[in-house]
Design a protein around this motif. Structure first.
Motif, PDB file in Angstrom:
ATOM      1  N   ASN A   1       0.825  -1.215   0.000  1.00  0.00           N
ATOM      2  CA  ASN A   1       0.000   0.000   0.000  1.00  0.00           C
ATOM      3  C   ASN A   1       0.859   1.265   0.000  1.00  0.00           C
ATOM      4  O   ASN A   1       0.525   2.255  -0.664  1.00  0.00           O
ATOM      5  N   LEU A   2       1.975   1.220   0.723  1.00  0.00           N
ATOM      6  CA  LEU A   2       2.883   2.356   0.721  1.00  0.00           C
ATOM      7  C   LEU A   2       3.509   2.566  -0.654  1.00  0.00           C
ATOM      8  O   LEU A   2       3.668   3.702  -1.118  1.00  0.00           O
ATOM      9  N   VAL A   3       3.849   1.484  -1.306  1.00  0.00           N
ATOM     10  CA  VAL A   3       4.436   1.586  -2.648  1.00  0.00           C
ATOM     11  C   VAL A   3       3.423   2.162  -3.630  1.00  0.00           C
ATOM     12  O   VAL A   3       3.756   3.013  -4.470  1.00  0.00           O
ATOM     13  N   PHE A   4       2.176   1.739  -3.526  1.00  0.00           N
ATOM     14  CA  PHE A   4       1.129   2.288  -4.402  1.00  0.00           C
ATOM     15  C   PHE A   4       0.907   3.777  -4.123  1.00  0.00           C
ATOM     16  O   PHE A   4       0.763   4.580  -5.062  1.00  0.00           O
ATOM     17  N   ALA A   5       0.875   4.151  -2.852  1.00  0.00           N
ATOM     18  CA  ALA A   5       0.708   5.567  -2.505  1.00  0.00           C
ATOM     19  C   ALA A   5       1.897   6.396  -2.994  1.00  0.00           C
ATOM     20  O   ALA A   5       1.720   7.532  -3.457  1.00  0.00           O
ATOM     21  N   GLU A   6       3.079   5.815  -2.921  1.00  0.00           N
ATOM     22  CA  GLU A   6       4.259   6.530  -3.416  1.00  0.00           C
ATOM     23  C   GLU A   6       4.175   6.755  -4.922  1.00  0.00           C
ATOM     24  O   GLU A   6       4.479   7.849  -5.417  1.00  0.00           O
ATOM     25  N   SER A   7       3.758   5.750  -5.655  1.00  0.00           N
ATOM     26  CA  SER A   7       3.639   5.886  -7.113  1.00  0.00           C
ATOM     27  C   SER A   7       2.598   6.939  -7.481  1.00  0.00           C
ATOM     28  O   SER A   7       2.816   7.768  -8.378  1.00  0.00           O
ATOM     29  N   LEU A   8       1.481   6.938  -6.776  1.00  0.00           N
ATOM     30  CA  LEU A   8       0.440   7.933  -7.034  1.00  0.00           C
ATOM     31  C   LEU A   8       0.938   9.343  -6.720  1.00  0.00           C
ATOM     32  O   LEU A   8       0.682  10.292  -7.484  1.00  0.00           O
ATOM     33  N   PHE A   9       1.658   9.485  -5.626  1.00  0.00           N
ATOM     34  CA  PHE A   9       2.189  10.792  -5.237  1.00  0.00           C
ATOM     35  C   PHE A   9       3.206  11.291  -6.262  1.00  0.00           C
ATOM     36  O   PHE A   9       3.235  12.481  -6.611  1.00  0.00           O
ATOM     37  N   ILE A  10       4.041  10.391  -6.773  1.00  0.00           N
ATOM     38  CA  ILE A  10       5.050  10.773  -7.763  1.00  0.00           C
ATOM     39  C   ILE A  10       4.396  11.269  -9.043  1.00  0.00           C
ATOM     40  O   ILE A  10       4.809  12.292  -9.620  1.00  0.00           O
ATOM     41  N   TRP A  11       3.355  10.593  -9.505  1.00  0.00           N
ATOM     42  CA  TRP A  11       2.695  11.021 -10.738  1.00  0.00           C
ATOM     43  C   TRP A  11       1.978  12.358 -10.554  1.00  0.00           C
ATOM     44  O   TRP A  11       1.952  13.185 -11.468  1.00  0.00           O
ATOM     45  N   ILE A  12       1.423  12.588  -9.379  1.00  0.00           N
ATOM     46  CA  ILE A  12       0.717  13.858  -9.141  1.00  0.00           C
ATOM     47  C   ILE A  12       1.699  15.022  -9.139  1.00  0.00           C
ATOM     48  O   ILE A  12       1.483  16.049  -9.796  1.00  0.00           O
ATOM     49  N   ILE A  13       2.792  14.879  -8.384  1.00  0.00           N
ATOM     50  CA  ILE A  13       3.741  15.997  -8.308  1.00  0.00           C
ATOM     51  C   ILE A  13       4.516  16.155  -9.614  1.00  0.00           C
ATOM     52  O   ILE A  13       4.974  17.262  -9.931  1.00  0.00           O
ATOM     53  N   SER A  14       4.658  15.093 -10.383  1.00  0.00           N
ATOM     54  CA  SER A  14       5.355  15.214 -11.663  1.00  0.00           C
ATOM     55  C   SER A  14       4.567  16.062 -12.647  1.00  0.00           C
ATOM     56  O   SER A  14       5.149  16.818 -13.438  1.00  0.00           O
ATOM     57  N   VAL A  15       3.248  15.943 -12.612  1.00  0.00           N
ATOM     58  CA  VAL A  15       2.411  16.767 -13.487  1.00  0.00           C
ATOM     59  C   VAL A  15       2.596  18.247 -13.174  1.00  0.00           C
ATOM     60  O   VAL A  15       2.531  19.111 -14.065  1.00  0.00           O
ATOM     61  N   VAL A  16       2.872  18.565 -11.912  1.00  0.00           N
ATOM     62  CA  VAL A  16       3.070  19.956 -11.513  1.00  0.00           C
ATOM     63  C   VAL A  16       4.518  20.401 -11.733  1.00  0.00           C
ATOM     64  O   VAL A  16       4.788  21.504 -12.226  1.00  0.00           O
ATOM     65  N   GLU A  17       5.463  19.541 -11.383  1.00  0.00           N
ATOM     66  CA  GLU A  17       6.869  19.942 -11.361  1.00  0.00           C
ATOM     67  C   GLU A  17       7.494  20.029 -12.751  1.00  0.00           C
ATOM     68  O   GLU A  17       8.280  20.949 -13.020  1.00  0.00           O
TER      69      GLU A  17
END
Length: 309
Positions: free
Chosen positions: A29-45
């Motif tokens: 679950n932590l790995v899935f949350a990490e992947s989701l967080f990375i894709w969200i911030i990548s769209v912004v960054e």
């Protein structure tokens, strides 16, 4: 006795396997949350970083006043984001090595930015005579080869920490003796160094320390609390590229004008508030004076009433 021993042993094995299954489920679950967080911030960054790179390159072509090290710092952050996105798709040692390489390079570029600001304040004559675009480019190329020296990520990321602190302290002391610099220029130089120091201390250094603890004591990874701490500080480190992009604001030629505008707005608001309070005070004083006059001269009040009738 033998039956009881076997029964207790099987219960212990079942309890241990149940705990491990829960641990790995939480880890997934932590790995899935990490992947989701990375894709969200990548769209912004990613768009912000591309715009920052274009603006910094245009700034160097027009005035050559921007720091070349900031450009390479943002470029190394862009490589980090690409490696993070690839890690969410497929985890491999090559992607992790590329991420560690770009992270170490970005830390050393932060140290270069801090050292450049220190030379600008403490040794301005030497800086103006030796600083050039070619020298900055040569140093940047050398910095890109520095991560190849370190086999350990923690040691490579920890070495620039004393350099950044010493440059910040030396620059702060030198600004008090710098006569040629205006107050706005001093604020811009100190603000850029303060941003570099905060970014390193709160976004990079905690994860580096935890990584060093993992390499020293591998068994600590079995602690769920420690795993949560690692992922939390890793999420913070993913915000590092956004903080590095803020350095562009201190390199803009109109950065001083922006600070003047904010200062003028504050002064205007203060002047308006003080003027408003003075007007209210004068109205209250006039009303008090009128009441005192009416109390002291009752005859005039009666005459006025009679005339009105």
């Amino acid at each position: 006795m033998e039956q009881n021993t076997s029964f207790n042993g099987s219960a212990g094995v079942n309890y241990d396997s149940e705990w491990r299954s829960k641990f790995w489920e939480y880890y997934r679950n932590l790995v899935f949350a990490e992947s989701l967080f990375i894709w969200i911030i990548s769209v912004v960054e990613i768009p912000i970083m591309i715009l920052t790179l274009v603006a910094l390159c245009a700034l160097i072509k027009s005035q050559r006043s921007a720091s070349v090290f900031v450009i390479h710092l943002v470029l190394s952050d862009l490589i980090q984001i690409i490696c993070m996105l690839m890690k969410t798709i497929e985890r491999s040692s090559k992607q992790q090595n590329a991420y560690d390489y770009s992270l170490i390079a970005s830390v050393y570029f932060m140290a270069c930015v801090a050292f450049e600001r220190y030379l600008l304040v403490s040794h301005p004559i030497w800086y103006k005579s030796h600083h050039s675009l070619k020298v900055s480019c040569v140093i940047s190329v050398i910095v890109w080869f520095v991560p190849l020296i370190f086999a350990d990520q923690s040691i490579g990321c920890f070495i620039p920490y004393p350099i950044i602190i010493l440059c910040f302290v030396g620059t702060r002391r030198g600004l008090s003796h710098a006569i040629s610099l205006t107050s706005l220029k001093r604020q811009l130089i100190l603000g850029s160094l303060f941003l570099v120091l905060l970014t390193y201390m709160f976004l990079i250094l905690p994860f580096v320390i935890l990584r060093f603890i993992i390499e020293t004591y591998p068994k600590i990874q079995n602690s769920l609390l420690f795993v949560k701490a690692v992922y939390f500080f890793e999420y913070l480190m993913y915000l590092n590229p956004l903080a590095d992009c803020l350095l562009y604001l201190f390199m803009r030629p109109d950065a001083g004008d922006l600070m003047k505008f904010d200062h003028c707005c504050c002064r205007t608001d203060t002047h308006q508030n003080s003027r408003h309070s003075r007007d209210e005070h004068s109205r209250d004083s006039r009303a008090t004076f009128a009441c005192c006059v009416s109390v002291q001269n009752p005859a005039s009040r009666s005459q006025t009433a009679c005339s009105s009738v």
